[in-house]
Write an enzyme that holds these catalytic residues in place. Structure first.
Site, PDB file in Angstrom:
ATOM      1  N   HIS A 251      -7.212   9.142  -6.542  1.00  0.00           N
ATOM      2  CA  HIS A 251      -7.221   9.841  -5.401  1.00  0.00           C
ATOM      3  C   HIS A 251      -8.970  11.261  -4.853  1.00  0.00           C
ATOM      4  CE1 HIS A 251      -2.794   9.157  -5.141  1.00  0.00           C
ATOM      5  NE2 HIS A 251      -3.196   8.953  -3.688  1.00  0.00           N
TER       6      HIS A 251
ATOM      7  N   ASP B 282      -3.583   2.532   3.096  1.00  0.00           N
ATOM      8  CA  ASP B 282      -3.389   3.348   2.140  1.00  0.00           C
ATOM      9  C   ASP B 282      -3.264   2.322   1.195  1.00  0.00           C
ATOM     10  OD1 ASP B 282      -3.629   5.646   0.898  1.00  0.00           O
ATOM     11  OD2 ASP B 282      -1.390   6.179   1.272  1.00  0.00           O
TER      12      ASP B 282
END
Ligand code: 5GP
Ligand code: MN
Length: 443
Positions: A25, A172
């Protein structure tokens, strides 16, 4: 958007994405998801359905969607009673933080990229961004899929915010729909992030979260589950939704030839900048300083888009299956042998990582990698919804699904011997064989 503001904002985003030095991330994930959203908007033709403001909202939401991610899951925040968990009452803790912190940046005048929006546009964009980013919380995944599937069966039009949320959610989790080299690297980065959380959990005397124990996680097997239960249904729904929305636009544009084949002023995405024409489907885009980019409805090929995605997803799943065989072997050997195997597995894993690094600098030649094992899996979830969604998938008679690739149709066919859908049977076997208690997703 004032350019100096955009630069300051983008720089601040980069700093925030780098704050926790996450393997997964981080700022590259943000850029990757943003680029993927852009790709989906162009190649599905959905950008011709969206207004300029909505296109901006999509890109903006993708760019900020994991801002200041801590490298730990919502559940970890909740269990450790972190400040953000307390602040957001355990609800979509990280996702709430991503949007809130990104908007807080723009409170500074020099970073305010939305300074020139009207009040109404600012509010509309904010509402879309909040909905989209909150929808990236995986705990809402099955409900999101179910709601959208239901919407597709209705005669009414599709809700814009819902369609846009699905695009961001799909982007995503899109790395399994990309080349093996990319997908493998993203997987390993995510696993390393999970394992670091596991290390923290061990240090705090907490139980390991699913996929977080670096000694026992079966990566290949967990990835097969992730693809089967999460990625495939999401992309199948994405393409069905895009079809329902875009096909009428293509028909309309090909009938009324003027806007369809005209060359009126458009932005770099190919969307028309004339507000009156904003909702009009367009067939042709502008050239860009000599390089002609065709982002028009006339060039949209949804069938290729879908076939291509599904082919790649299937191919990646096959690679994981090869690796899962090895993984299973390692799991079944005795304790001592297990340790030895793990060493060789680590060596193999290292070998694969090196091979992929070499290949990606030279370009992939499509050679098969040596089988290797990795570690165990499992993913906790909202099981009531997941069960429902899985059974829905297994017995799916949705006419929207009839255009799936052969490979997918095969796995979704009913087994003539026992009337049980093959796909479910296979998955069941997999789950049994790997002695896994729960399916998918770690959040
Ligand atoms: P994000 O945190 O990136 O906004 O939401 C995506 C979530 O999907 C990740 O946090 C992670 O939980 C899950 N995810 C993405 N890619 C993979 C994958 O390859 N395997 C598994 N098991 N989960 C994934
Ligand atoms: Mn993300």
């Amino acid at each position: 958007i004032p350019v100096p503001n955009l630069i300051s904002f983008a720089e601040a985003l980069e700093v925030g994405y780098s704050k926790y030095k996450n393997p997964y991330h981080n700022l590259i994930h943000a850029a990757d998801v943003t680029q993927t959203v852009h790709y989906i908007m162009i190649h599905t033709g959905i950008m011709h359905w969206l207004t300029e403001l909505e296109i901006l909202a999509m890109i903006f939401a993708a760019a900020v969607h994991d801002y200041e991610h801590t490298g730990t899951t919502n559940n970890f925040h909740i269990q450790t009673r972190s400040d953000v968990a307390i602040l957001y009452n355990d609800r979509s803790v990280l996702e709430n933080h991503h949007v809130s912190a990104a908007y807080r940046l723009m409170q500074e005048e020099e970073m305010n990229i939305l300074a020139n929006l009207t009040k109404d546009d600012w509010r509309e964009l904010r509402s879309l961004v909040i909905e989209m980013v909150l929808s990236t919380d995986m705990s809402g995944h099955f409900q999101q899929i179910k709601t959208m599937r239901h919407t597709l069966q209705q005669t009414e039009g599709v809700d814009k915010a819902k369609a846009m949320s699905l695009i961001l959610h799909a982007a995503d989790i899109s790395h399994p729909a990309k080349s093996w080299e990319l997908h493998y690297r993203w997987t390993m980065a995510l696993m390393e992030e999970f394992f670091r959380q596991g290390d923290k959990e061990a240090a705090l005397g907490l139980q390991f979260s699913p996929l977080c124990d670096r000694k026992s996680t079966l990566v290949a097997q967990s990835q097969i589950g992730f693809i089967d239960f999460i990625v495939e249904p999401t992309f199948s729904l994405l393409t069905d939704s895009m079809e329902k929305i875009v096909m009428p636009l293509i028909e309309e544009a090909s009938k009324s030839e003027s806007p369809a084949f005209g060359t009126h002023s458009q932005n770099s995405l190919g969307a028309v900048s004339n507000p009156e024409a904003q909702r009009r489907p367009t067939f042709k885009s502008t050239s860009d300083g000599g390089t002609h980019t065709e982002n028009s409805l006339a060039t949209v090929d949804l069938t290729s888009f879908k076939d291509n995605l599904m082919k790649i997803i299937q191919a990646n799943k096959e690679r994981w299956k090869e690796l899962a065989v090895e993984e299973e072997l390692v799991k079944n050997v005795g304790e001592q042998e297990k340790d030895q195997s793990r060493n060789s597995t680590d060596a193999q894993l290292q070998e694969e990582t090196t091979r992929i690094q070499n290949e990606s600098s030279q370009g992939s030649d499509g050679t098969t990698c040596p089988p290797r094992s990795i570690v165990l899996q499992v993913v906790s979830f909202d099981t009531s919804l997941s069960d429902e969604s899985n059974s829905e998938k297994c017995t799916n008679s949705d006419p929207n699904q009839k255009d799936l690739t052969d490979a997918q149709q095969e796995t979704q066919n009913t087994d003539p011997l026992n009337g049980e859908p093959k796909h479910c049977k296979k998955t069941e076997d997999l789950v049994k064989a790997t002695e896994q208690k729960e399916a998918l997703i770690q959040n």
